[in-house]
Design a protein around this motif. Structure first.
Motif, PDB file in Angstrom:
ATOM      1  N   GLU A 130       0.833  -1.206   0.000  1.00 47.39           N
ATOM      2  CA  GLU A 130       0.000   0.000   0.000  1.00 47.39           C
ATOM      3  C   GLU A 130       0.866   1.253   0.000  1.00 47.39           C
ATOM      4  OE1 GLU A 130      -3.764  -2.073   2.393  1.00 47.39           O
ATOM      5  OE2 GLU A 130      -2.441  -0.662   3.416  1.00 47.39           O
ATOM      6  N   ALA A 131       1.938   1.236   0.783  1.00 49.47           N
ATOM      7  CA  ALA A 131       2.839   2.386   0.829  1.00 49.47           C
ATOM      8  C   ALA A 131       3.549   2.578  -0.510  1.00 49.47           C
ATOM      9  CB  ALA A 131       3.853   2.199   1.952  1.00 49.47           C
ATOM     10  N   LEU A 132       4.084   1.500  -1.069  1.00 51.57           N
ATOM     11  CA  LEU A 132       4.785   1.603  -2.353  1.00 51.57           C
ATOM     12  C   LEU A 132       3.863   2.128  -3.438  1.00 51.57           C
ATOM     13  CD1 LEU A 132       6.776  -1.765  -2.339  1.00 51.57           C
ATOM     14  CD2 LEU A 132       7.724   0.528  -1.999  1.00 51.57           C
ATOM     15  N   ALA A 133       2.627   1.605  -3.489  1.00 51.08           N
ATOM     16  CA  ALA A 133       1.673   2.064  -4.500  1.00 51.08           C
ATOM     17  C   ALA A 133       1.358   3.542  -4.336  1.00 51.08           C
ATOM     18  CB  ALA A 133       0.391   1.244  -4.420  1.00 51.08           C
ATOM     19  N   SER A 134       1.459   4.030  -3.101  1.00 46.85           N
ATOM     20  CA  SER A 134       1.213   5.446  -2.818  1.00 46.85           C
ATOM     21  C   SER A 134       2.435   6.301  -3.118  1.00 46.85           C
ATOM     22  CB  SER A 134       0.814   5.619  -1.347  1.00 46.85           C
ATOM     23  OG  SER A 134      -0.331   4.845  -1.046  1.00 46.85           O
ATOM     24  N   GLY A 135       3.501   5.668  -3.591  1.00 50.19           N
ATOM     25  CA  GLY A 135       4.719   6.400  -3.927  1.00 50.19           C
ATOM     26  C   GLY A 135       5.603   6.686  -2.734  1.00 50.19           C
ATOM     27  N   VAL A 136       5.509   5.857  -1.694  1.00 52.79           N
ATOM     28  CA  VAL A 136       6.270   6.099  -0.465  1.00 52.79           C
ATOM     29  C   VAL A 136       7.343   5.021  -0.300  1.00 52.79           C
ATOM     30  CG1 VAL A 136       6.140   6.410   2.037  1.00 52.79           C
ATOM     31  CG2 VAL A 136       4.229   7.130   0.581  1.00 52.79           C
ATOM     32  N   PRO A 137       8.627   5.391  -0.281  1.00 54.41           N
ATOM     33  CA  PRO A 137       9.700   4.410  -0.055  1.00 54.41           C
ATOM     34  C   PRO A 137       9.580   3.770   1.325  1.00 54.41           C
ATOM     35  CG  PRO A 137      10.570   6.471  -0.934  1.00 54.41           C
ATOM     36  CD  PRO A 137       9.145   6.739  -0.547  1.00 54.41           C
ATOM     37  N   VAL A 138      10.101   2.561   1.445  1.00 48.80           N
ATOM     38  CA  VAL A 138       9.938   1.755   2.650  1.00 48.80           C
ATOM     39  C   VAL A 138      11.276   1.563   3.357  1.00 48.80           C
ATOM     40  CG1 VAL A 138       9.300  -0.541   3.522  1.00 48.80           C
ATOM     41  CG2 VAL A 138       7.928   0.558   1.720  1.00 48.80           C
ATOM     42  N   ALA A 139      11.234   1.653   4.689  1.00 47.51           N
ATOM     43  CA  ALA A 139      12.380   1.327   5.540  1.00 47.51           C
ATOM     44  C   ALA A 139      11.990   0.149   6.416  1.00 47.51           C
ATOM     45  CB  ALA A 139      12.774   2.521   6.404  1.00 47.51           C
ATOM     46  N   ALA A 140      12.832  -0.887   6.470  1.00 49.15           N
ATOM     47  CA  ALA A 140      12.487  -2.080   7.229  1.00 49.15           C
ATOM     48  C   ALA A 140      13.744  -2.859   7.563  1.00 49.15           C
ATOM     49  CB  ALA A 140      11.525  -2.961   6.428  1.00 49.15           C
ATOM     50  N   TYR A 141      13.554  -3.858   8.408  1.00 49.61           N
ATOM     51  CA  TYR A 141      14.620  -4.812   8.676  1.00 49.61           C
ATOM     52  C   TYR A 141      14.715  -5.786   7.499  1.00 49.61           C
ATOM     53  CZ  TYR A 141      14.552  -3.318  13.598  1.00 49.61           C
ATOM     54  OH  TYR A 141      14.627  -2.592  14.758  1.00 49.61           O
ATOM     55  N   PRO A 142      15.875  -6.388   7.267  1.00 47.34           N
ATOM     56  CA  PRO A 142      16.010  -7.373   6.187  1.00 47.34           C
ATOM     57  C   PRO A 142      15.509  -8.742   6.631  1.00 47.34           C
ATOM     58  CG  PRO A 142      18.148  -7.015   7.218  1.00 47.34           C
ATOM     59  CD  PRO A 142      17.183  -6.045   7.876  1.00 47.34           C
ATOM     60  N   VAL A 143      14.186  -8.845   6.786  1.00 44.73           N
ATOM     61  CA  VAL A 143      13.558 -10.076   7.274  1.00 44.73           C
ATOM     62  C   VAL A 143      12.462 -10.490   6.299  1.00 44.73           C
ATOM     63  CG1 VAL A 143      14.053  -9.556   9.704  1.00 44.73           C
ATOM     64  CG2 VAL A 143      11.904  -8.755   8.680  1.00 44.73           C
ATOM     65  N   MET A 144      11.859 -11.658   6.578  1.00 36.54           N
ATOM     66  CA  MET A 144      10.771 -12.169   5.751  1.00 36.54           C
ATOM     67  C   MET A 144       9.706 -11.103   5.529  1.00 36.54           C
ATOM     68  SD  MET A 144       8.210 -15.320   6.627  1.00 36.54           S
ATOM     69  CE  MET A 144       9.598 -16.380   7.020  1.00 36.54           C
TER      70      MET A 144
END
Length: 352
Positions: A264-278
C-alpha cells in the motif's frame, strides 16, 4: 460451478492483512465466476481474545460449524486460520473425506508465544499437525516457504498478494501534512506487541512520526511517546491520503509473513524502511530504489529518504489482485483434485 467455502477466524470488524487478503481475493474470484461462501466469527457468538480484546474468538460447537459448512454446499474448502473455527473446519473436512487447503498468514508460533508462556516447539508441532492434514498450504513468499519446509510442513503452494491501485496511488502532497514538520515517518497497522513498534518509536529521527492504526498497546505507547501522532484506524480514501502524505513508510515488524501495508505504501509512492527479514526482503528488491533494508532501522529510515517516489510506485505495479487470485484458485482446485486418504472411522461427504 466451483463453490469454495472459506473458513476464517479473522474477519470484520477486524482490519488486518488476513481480512484484506481474503476480501480482495473474494472480489476477484466472484469476477471469475466462482461462488464463494464465508464461515466467520460473524456467524456465531464470540468472546474477546485474552490480551487482545479487539479480536473476537468464536464460541461455537462443532455441530454449528459443521452445519454452516455443509449448508454452503462446497466443492472445495479453504481454511485460512488456525483458530477455533479453523480447527473445527479441519475436523469436519477429515471426518467427511473433504479435500481442503490452508494458508499461513501469520507466524503463528511467535504470535502466540509473545502473549502466552507456551514453548515454541509445542507451537511449531501444532502448526505442522494443523497444516499437513490438508492437501496444500498456501504461503505468500519464497522465504516463508523455505522456513515452513524446514519445520516439516508439506505441499506448500505460492499465493502472492496484490494492491488496488485505484485506491492507493501517488497524490499531491500537502506542504505540512497532519500539521507536522517534515520529513514524515509513518507506520500503519495493528498497535500490538508483535508489530515491534518501539523499535520505530524509540528512534532518533528528523521531522515527525505518525502511527496509523489501533490495538491493545496504543494507550501505553501513546503515553510513552507524546510527540508521536497516533491517528487511530483509517480506511479507504482516508487511509490512502494518509499514506500519500508520508515521506518514508517504516515497517518495524519481524514476525509478518508478507506485509500488505508495504505494498500500500509503495503504490502510494512512499519508499519503505524495514529490517532485512521475511516480507520486506521478498518485496523490496535490491537495486529497485523503492526502499532501504538494514539491521539498523534508523539507517534504513535515513537511506529511504533518498529513494525516489517514482521507483516505489513502479515496484508496486507488479502486484495485482487479479494475478494473486488466479494463483489462489489454481491452488484450491489442485487441492480439491487430490483426494485425502481415508482415516479409519471416517465416512464420505453426505450428498448435497
Amino acid at each position: 460451478m466451483t463453490r469454495i467455502t472459506i473458513v476464517s477466524d479473522a474477519w470484520y470488524p477486524q482490519i488486518n492483512g488476513v481480512v484484506r487478503s481474503i476480501e480482495n481475493t473474494n472480489r476477484e474470484l466472484t469476477r471469475m465466476g466462482v461462488d464463494v461462501a464465508m464461515v466467520t466469527p460473524q456467524d456465531f457468538s464470540s468472546v474477546p481474545c485474552p490480551t487482545y480484546p479487539e479480536i473476537r474468538l468464536s464460541v461455537a460447537t462443532y455441530w454449528q460449524v459443521a452445519s454452516a459448512i455443509k449448508a454452503s454446499g462446497p466443492t472445495a474448502v479453504h481454511i485460512a486460520t488456525e483458530g477455533p473455527l479453523g480447527l473445527m473446519a479441519r475436523r469436519w473436512c477429515l471426518k467427511n473425506d473433504m479435500p481442503f487447503s490452508t494458508s499461513y498468514h501469520t507466524r503463528f508460533p511467535e504470535y502466540v508465544a509473545a502473549r502466552f508462556p507456551i514453548p515454541l516447539r509445542w507451537l511449531n508441532a501444532f502448526v505442522r499437525w494443523f497444516h499437513n492434514a490438508g492437501n496444500g498450504c498456501m504461503v505468500a513468499t519464497g522465504s516463508l516457504e523455505r522456513e515452513l519446509s524446514k519445520l516439516g510442513i508439506k505441499n506448500l503452494l505460492r499465493w502472492s498478494r496484490g494492491i488496488d491501485q485505484t485506491v492507493f496511488h501517488p497524490m499531491d502532497l500537502d506542504d505540512r501534512p497532519f500539521d507536522l514538520p517534515r520529513p514524515i515517518f509513518m507506520t500503519v497497522g495493528r498497535v500490538a506487541v508483535e508489530k515491534n513498534l518501539p523499535a520505530f518509536l524509540d528512534l532518533d529521527l528528523p521531522g515527525s512520526k505518525v502511527v496509523v492504526g489501533d490495538g491493545p498497546d496504543r494507550a501505553e505507547l501513546q503515553r510513552k511517546h507524546p510527540n508521536v501522532l497516533f491517528t487511530g484506524t483509517k480506511t479507504g480514501e482516508e487511509l490512502a491520503r494518509a499514506y500519500a502524505q508520508a515521506d518514508v513508510f517504516v515497517f518495524p515488524s519481524k514476525t509478518d509473513t508478507f506485509g500488505n501495508t508495504i505494498l500500500e505504501a509503495l503504490a502510494s509512492g512512499v519508499p519503505v524502511a524495514a529490517y532485512p527479514v521475511m516480507g520486506p526482503i521478498d518485496i523490496i528488491e535490491e537495486g529497485s530504489g523503492a526502499g532501504a533494508l538494514n539491521e539498523d532501522l534508523r539507517e534504513a529510515c535515513l537511506a529511504a529518504l533518498a529513494c525516489r517516489r517514482e521507483d516505489a510506485s513502479r515496484l508496486a505495479r507488479r502486484y495485482t489482485w487479479e494475478a494473486a487470485s488466479q494463483q489462489f484458485l489454481v491452488n484450491v482446485l489442485k487441492a480439491q483434485s487430490e483426494r485425502p486418504r481415508r482415516r479409519p472411522g471416517t465416512r464420505p461427504l453426505p450428498a448435497a
